[in-house]
Scaffold this motif. Structure first.
Motif, PDB file in Angstrom:
ATOM      1  N   ASP A  24     -11.031  15.131  15.774  1.00 49.39           N
ATOM      2  CA  ASP A  24     -10.941  15.448  17.203  1.00 49.39           C
ATOM      3  C   ASP A  24      -9.495  15.759  17.609  1.00 49.39           C
ATOM      4  OD1 ASP A  24     -13.655  15.068  17.365  1.00 49.39           O
ATOM      5  OD2 ASP A  24     -13.505  13.010  18.086  1.00 49.39           O
ATOM      6  N   GLU A  25      -8.543  15.093  16.983  1.00 52.83           N
ATOM      7  CA  GLU A  25      -7.131  15.387  17.244  1.00 52.83           C
ATOM      8  C   GLU A  25      -6.768  16.768  16.701  1.00 52.83           C
ATOM      9  OE1 GLU A  25      -3.560  14.768  18.962  1.00 52.83           O
ATOM     10  OE2 GLU A  25      -5.258  13.396  19.100  1.00 52.83           O
ATOM     11  N   PHE A  26      -7.327  17.112  15.556  1.00 52.04           N
ATOM     12  CA  PHE A  26      -7.098  18.431  14.963  1.00 52.04           C
ATOM     13  C   PHE A  26      -7.624  19.525  15.892  1.00 52.04           C
ATOM     14  CE2 PHE A  26      -8.484  21.706  11.738  1.00 52.04           C
ATOM     15  CZ  PHE A  26      -7.207  22.158  11.461  1.00 52.04           C
ATOM     16  N   ILE A  27      -8.805  19.305  16.481  1.00 54.40           N
ATOM     17  CA  ILE A  27      -9.376  20.264  17.436  1.00 54.40           C
ATOM     18  C   ILE A  27      -8.445  20.401  18.635  1.00 54.40           C
ATOM     19  CG2 ILE A  27     -11.271  20.650  19.068  1.00 54.40           C
ATOM     20  CD1 ILE A  27     -13.071  19.192  16.994  1.00 54.40           C
ATOM     21  N   ARG A  28      -7.976  19.289  19.147  1.00 53.80           N
ATOM     22  CA  ARG A  28      -7.072  19.305  20.303  1.00 53.80           C
ATOM     23  C   ARG A  28      -5.820  20.126  19.999  1.00 53.80           C
ATOM     24  NH1 ARG A  28      -6.788  14.014  20.960  1.00 53.80           N
ATOM     25  NH2 ARG A  28      -8.817  13.979  21.947  1.00 53.80           N
ATOM     26  N   ASP A  29      -5.301  20.000  18.779  1.00 51.00           N
ATOM     27  CA  ASP A  29      -4.116  20.764  18.389  1.00 51.00           C
ATOM     28  C   ASP A  29      -4.394  22.264  18.309  1.00 51.00           C
ATOM     29  OD1 ASP A  29      -2.611  18.460  18.224  1.00 51.00           O
ATOM     30  OD2 ASP A  29      -2.754  18.296  16.040  1.00 51.00           O
ATOM     31  N   ALA A  39     -18.712  22.024  24.330  1.00 50.19           N
ATOM     32  CA  ALA A  39     -19.579  21.191  23.486  1.00 50.19           C
ATOM     33  C   ALA A  39     -18.883  20.948  22.153  1.00 50.19           C
ATOM     34  CB  ALA A  39     -20.924  21.865  23.259  1.00 50.19           C
ATOM     35  N   ILE A  40     -19.008  19.718  21.666  1.00 46.23           N
ATOM     36  CA  ILE A  40     -18.502  19.347  20.341  1.00 46.23           C
ATOM     37  C   ILE A  40     -19.588  18.517  19.673  1.00 46.23           C
ATOM     38  CG2 ILE A  40     -16.750  18.098  19.029  1.00 46.23           C
ATOM     39  CD1 ILE A  40     -14.813  18.549  21.339  1.00 46.23           C
ATOM     40  N   GLU A  41     -20.024  18.940  18.506  1.00 44.60           N
ATOM     41  CA  GLU A  41     -21.040  18.222  17.737  1.00 44.60           C
ATOM     42  C   GLU A  41     -20.585  18.076  16.302  1.00 44.60           C
ATOM     43  OE1 GLU A  41     -23.785  16.632  18.509  1.00 44.60           O
ATOM     44  OE2 GLU A  41     -23.719  17.158  20.621  1.00 44.60           O
ATOM     45  N   LYS A  42     -21.222  17.182  15.594  1.00 39.41           N
ATOM     46  CA  LYS A  42     -20.972  17.009  14.168  1.00 39.41           C
ATOM     47  C   LYS A  42     -22.315  16.945  13.453  1.00 39.41           C
ATOM     48  CE  LYS A  42     -20.007  12.170  14.982  1.00 39.41           C
ATOM     49  NZ  LYS A  42     -19.004  11.130  14.898  1.00 39.41           N
ATOM     50  N   PRO A  43     -22.319  17.075  12.129  1.00 38.44           N
ATOM     51  CA  PRO A  43     -23.585  16.991  11.396  1.00 38.44           C
ATOM     52  C   PRO A  43     -24.257  15.631  11.574  1.00 38.44           C
ATOM     53  CG  PRO A  43     -21.902  17.966  10.017  1.00 38.44           C
ATOM     54  CD  PRO A  43     -21.217  17.457  11.251  1.00 38.44           C
ATOM     55  N   GLU A  44     -25.559  15.640  11.587  1.00 33.06           N
ATOM     56  CA  GLU A  44     -26.372  14.425  11.739  1.00 33.06           C
ATOM     57  C   GLU A  44     -26.233  13.572  10.480  1.00 33.06           C
ATOM     58  OE1 GLU A  44     -28.505  11.496  12.753  1.00 33.06           O
ATOM     59  OE2 GLU A  44     -28.358  13.091  14.236  1.00 33.06           O
ATOM     60  N   TRP A  45     -25.760  12.340  10.634  1.00 35.51           N
ATOM     61  CA  TRP A  45     -25.480  11.486   9.479  1.00 35.51           C
ATOM     62  C   TRP A  45     -26.750  11.158   8.694  1.00 35.51           C
ATOM     63  CZ3 TRP A  45     -27.667   6.703   8.892  1.00 35.51           C
ATOM     64  CH2 TRP A  45     -28.253   6.139  10.018  1.00 35.51           C
ATOM     65  N   ARG A  46     -27.898  11.060   9.364  1.00 34.37           N
ATOM     66  CA  ARG A  46     -29.137  10.731   8.638  1.00 34.37           C
ATOM     67  C   ARG A  46     -29.524  11.841   7.673  1.00 34.37           C
ATOM     68  NH1 ARG A  46     -32.422   9.070  13.920  1.00 34.37           N
ATOM     69  NH2 ARG A  46     -31.180  10.827  14.620  1.00 34.37           N
ATOM     70  N   ALA A  93     -18.891  15.224   5.892  1.00 40.75           N
ATOM     71  CA  ALA A  93     -19.724  15.471   7.064  1.00 40.75           C
ATOM     72  C   ALA A  93     -19.112  14.825   8.305  1.00 40.75           C
ATOM     73  CB  ALA A  93     -21.138  14.943   6.838  1.00 40.75           C
ATOM     74  N   TRP A  94     -18.538  13.638   8.161  1.00 40.18           N
ATOM     75  CA  TRP A  94     -17.929  12.975   9.303  1.00 40.18           C
ATOM     76  C   TRP A  94     -16.726  13.757   9.819  1.00 40.18           C
ATOM     77  CZ3 TRP A  94     -13.224  10.940  10.717  1.00 40.18           C
ATOM     78  CH2 TRP A  94     -13.240  10.189  11.893  1.00 40.18           C
ATOM     79  N   HIS A  95     -16.003  14.438   8.936  1.00 38.09           N
ATOM     80  CA  HIS A  95     -14.826  15.202   9.327  1.00 38.09           C
ATOM     81  C   HIS A  95     -15.163  16.605   9.846  1.00 38.09           C
ATOM     82  CE1 HIS A  95     -12.380  12.128   7.372  1.00 38.09           C
ATOM     83  NE2 HIS A  95     -11.377  12.626   8.065  1.00 38.09           N
ATOM     84  N   THR A  96     -16.415  16.993   9.835  1.00 38.56           N
ATOM     85  CA  THR A  96     -16.815  18.322  10.296  1.00 38.56           C
ATOM     86  C   THR A  96     -17.175  18.277  11.772  1.00 38.56           C
ATOM     87  OG1 THR A  96     -17.639  18.902   8.093  1.00 38.56           O
ATOM     88  CG2 THR A  96     -18.468  20.199   9.940  1.00 38.56           C
ATOM     89  N   ARG A  97     -16.691  19.264  12.522  1.00 35.20           N
ATOM     90  CA  ARG A  97     -17.013  19.388  13.950  1.00 35.20           C
ATOM     91  C   ARG A  97     -17.354  20.840  14.251  1.00 35.20           C
ATOM     92  NH1 ARG A  97     -16.358  14.708  13.170  1.00 35.20           N
ATOM     93  NH2 ARG A  97     -15.398  13.138  14.490  1.00 35.20           N
ATOM     94  N   ARG A 104     -14.327  30.808  22.173  1.00 39.09           N
ATOM     95  CA  ARG A 104     -14.819  30.978  20.798  1.00 39.09           C
ATOM     96  C   ARG A 104     -15.779  29.874  20.390  1.00 39.09           C
ATOM     97  NH1 ARG A 104      -9.105  29.193  17.925  1.00 39.09           N
ATOM     98  NH2 ARG A 104      -8.628  27.565  19.420  1.00 39.09           N
ATOM     99  N   VAL A 105     -16.442  30.111  19.257  1.00 38.49           N
ATOM    100  CA  VAL A 105     -17.218  29.082  18.570  1.00 38.49           C
ATOM    101  C   VAL A 105     -16.423  28.761  17.305  1.00 38.49           C
ATOM    102  CG1 VAL A 105     -18.700  30.841  17.489  1.00 38.49           C
ATOM    103  CG2 VAL A 105     -19.444  28.480  17.516  1.00 38.49           C
ATOM    104  N   MET A 106     -16.269  27.463  17.011  1.00 40.26           N
ATOM    105  CA  MET A 106     -15.343  27.056  15.969  1.00 40.26           C
ATOM    106  C   MET A 106     -15.943  25.957  15.098  1.00 40.26           C
ATOM    107  SD  MET A 106     -11.376  25.727  16.557  1.00 40.26           S
ATOM    108  CE  MET A 106     -11.821  24.989  18.089  1.00 40.26           C
ATOM    109  N   ARG A 107     -15.548  25.975  13.830  1.00 41.15           N
ATOM    110  CA  ARG A 107     -15.898  24.889  12.917  1.00 41.15           C
ATOM    111  C   ARG A 107     -14.609  24.376  12.285  1.00 41.15           C
ATOM    112  NH1 ARG A 107     -19.631  26.508   8.159  1.00 41.15           N
ATOM    113  NH2 ARG A 107     -17.789  27.722   7.624  1.00 41.15           N
ATOM    114  N   VAL A 108     -14.397  23.067  12.359  1.00 41.67           N
ATOM    115  CA  VAL A 108     -13.281  22.451  11.641  1.00 41.67           C
ATOM    116  C   VAL A 108     -13.883  21.509  10.604  1.00 41.67           C
ATOM    117  CG1 VAL A 108     -11.670  22.652  13.564  1.00 41.67           C
ATOM    118  CG2 VAL A 108     -12.965  20.568  13.302  1.00 41.67           C
TER     119      VAL A 108
END
Length: 198
Positions: A24-29, A39-46, A93-97, A104-108
């Motif tokens: 989230d800090e990387f996105i802010r930068d 909107a900010i989402e991440k992959p579903e952990w299940r 997966a936890w580090h993906t947003r 824009r639409v973005m993936r980190v």
């Protein structure tokens, strides 16, 4: 580069570098001035767990076979390696947003390294949503984005954990950029008549 202009990395304190490790800090930068995230989402952990289950079961079986045929040491090594692979996938997966902004639409992504890919709204040509059986079971989806840039590696946002709201925001932002279609003499339908009766 002049001696007065230190690089950004050398000016950052150790504490700042550790904090910038968080996705989230990387996105802010990465945000430019005036860019608002919608909107900010991440992959579903299940789904990460479900995806890794065959690997984990196969690893246990392989560790048992290797342990009984060659020795317990090799079985332990195989088990640790496969457990490490599953843990690495979960950490990745936890580090993906997935981020939707007004621009824009973005993936980190990335655990040790940091990767950022984005498509500006003006280049988005097509959007689709797919749900596999397992995704339906846990309430996730894969959203595919086509862009005018054929060389782009950013095509999918997999296992989005809140797909309805995320996809709705994606549609709203796409419509806002491209303009809502209005056809003269055509009235919108009453969508409520198609709703299932309760």
């Amino acid at each position: 580069m002049s001696g007065q202009q230190d690089s950004y990395a050398t000016r950052m304190s150790l504490r700042d570098r550790v904090q910038s490790w968080h996705p989230d800090e990387f996105i802010r930068d990465l945000m430019v001035e005036g860019e608002d995230p919608y909107a900010i989402e991440k992959p579903e952990w299940r789904l990460v767990v479900l995806d890794q289950t065959p690997l984990a079961l196969g690893g246990v079986l392989l560790a048992v076979v290797a342990g009984s045929v060659v020795g317990a040491g090799l079985g332990l090594v195989v088990g640790v390696v496969l457990l490490g692979a599953v843990a690495w996938r979960a950490l990745d997966a936890w580090h993906t947003r997935y981020v939707l902004t007004g621009f824009r639409v973005m993936r980190v992504s990335g655990v040790l390294d940091r990767n950022a890919e984005f498509i500006p709204w003006r280049k988005v040509t097509d959007v689709s949503l797919r749900r596999s059986f397992w995704q339906r079971m846990v309430g996730a989806s894969t959203i595919r984005i086509e862009s005018a840039n054929e060389a782009s590696q950013f095509r999918e946002m997999t296992d989005v954990s809140n797909p309805r709201a995320f996809f709705r925001t994606l549609q709203d932002l796409t419509a806002a950029y491209s303009g809502n279609v209005e056809v003269e003499g055509l009235e919108p339908i009453d969508f409520t008549r198609f709703s299932p009766r309760r």
